[in-house]
Design a protein around this motif. Structure first.
Motif, short mmCIF file in Angstrom:
data_model
loop_
_atom_site.label_atom_id
_atom_site.label_comp_id
_atom_site.label_asym_id
_atom_site.label_seq_id
_atom_site.Cartn_x
_atom_site.Cartn_y
_atom_site.Cartn_z
N ILE A 19 0.91 -1.11 -0.09
CA ILE A 19 -0.04 0.20 -0.21
C ILE A 19 0.89 1.13 0.19
O ILE A 19 1.71 1.39 0.62
N ALA A 23 -1.59 6.61 0.81
CA ALA A 23 -2.97 5.68 1.12
C ALA A 23 -3.32 5.41 2.50
O ALA A 23 -4.58 5.36 3.03
N HIS A 24 -2.12 5.29 3.42
CA HIS A 24 -2.20 5.13 4.72
C HIS A 24 -3.26 6.10 5.38
O HIS A 24 -4.02 5.73 6.22
N ASN A 26 -5.40 8.18 4.53
CA ASN A 26 -7.04 7.96 4.22
C ASN A 26 -7.61 6.83 4.67
O ASN A 26 -8.71 6.78 5.23
N LEU A 27 -6.74 5.69 4.60
CA LEU A 27 -7.49 4.43 5.27
C LEU A 27 -7.44 4.46 6.72
O LEU A 27 -8.54 3.96 7.11
N SER A 63 -10.96 5.98 -1.42
CA SER A 63 -9.84 6.82 -1.85
C SER A 63 -8.69 6.15 -1.69
O SER A 63 -7.72 6.27 -2.52
N SER A 64 -8.35 5.70 -0.42
CA SER A 64 -7.25 4.75 -0.31
C SER A 64 -7.07 3.52 -1.42
O SER A 64 -6.02 3.19 -1.87
N TYR A 65 -8.15 3.04 -1.75
CA TYR A 65 -8.34 1.78 -2.59
C TYR A 65 -7.58 2.28 -3.97
O TYR A 65 -7.21 1.80 -4.59
N HIS A 77 -7.00 11.44 -4.65
CA HIS A 77 -6.59 12.69 -3.37
C HIS A 77 -7.69 13.84 -3.62
O HIS A 77 -7.85 14.20 -2.65
N ASN A 118 -4.24 15.95 1.56
CA ASN A 118 -4.72 15.43 0.27
C ASN A 118 -4.66 16.49 -0.86
O ASN A 118 -4.36 16.09 -1.88
#
Length: 131
Positions: A19, A23-24, A26-27, A63-65, A77, A118
């Motif tokens: 990952i 992305a971290h 947002n996850l 969004s992370s995906y 983003h 973001n």
């Protein structure tokens, strides 16, 4: 000596996360917002907290995906920027209206930080956006 064996195994079998780092946030934030919405429902029976928490959390996890699994970095983003911006405004307004710092003020700060991060990443990826 057993501890040295395990340290050696960690060094040789360490793998990096697949990952991307961007992305971290947002996850993690999406998961926290979902848990917060569930807690609002459990403690106060607030259906609005549950729906908003799962809605906002789902958008952030989505969004992370997109960041991790697609080539739509700018769009991912931008989605997270809009989501965290609305979150920061809504919770900031609630806090300034007299709500306690927890959770409204804290979520507003987290939302503002997520929005700034973001937005920065969206601007970074905007040059590589294909039309």
């Amino acid at each position: 000596f057993l501890p040295l064996y395990f340290i050696d195994q960690l060094k040789t079998h360490r793998t990096m996360s697949k990952i991307p780092g961007s992305a971290h946030l947002n996850l993690s934030l999406g998961g926290l917002i979902m848990v917060g919405g569930a807690m609002g429902y459990i403690k106060k029976r607030s259906t609005a907290s549950l729906v908003a928490g799962f809605g906002v959390g789902s958008l952030l996890i989505g969004s992370s995906y997109l960041i991790a699994k697609t080539d739509k970095q700018f769009e991912a983003h931008a989605l997270a920027t809009a989501t965290t911006g609305v979150l920061a405004l809504a919770m900031g307004q609630r806090y300034l209206g007299g709500a306690k710092f927890m959770p409204a003020g804290m979520v507003a700060i987290l939302g503002a930080a997520g929005c700034a991060y973001n937005a920065s990443k969206a601007l970074e990826w905007s040059g590589s956006k294909s039309d």
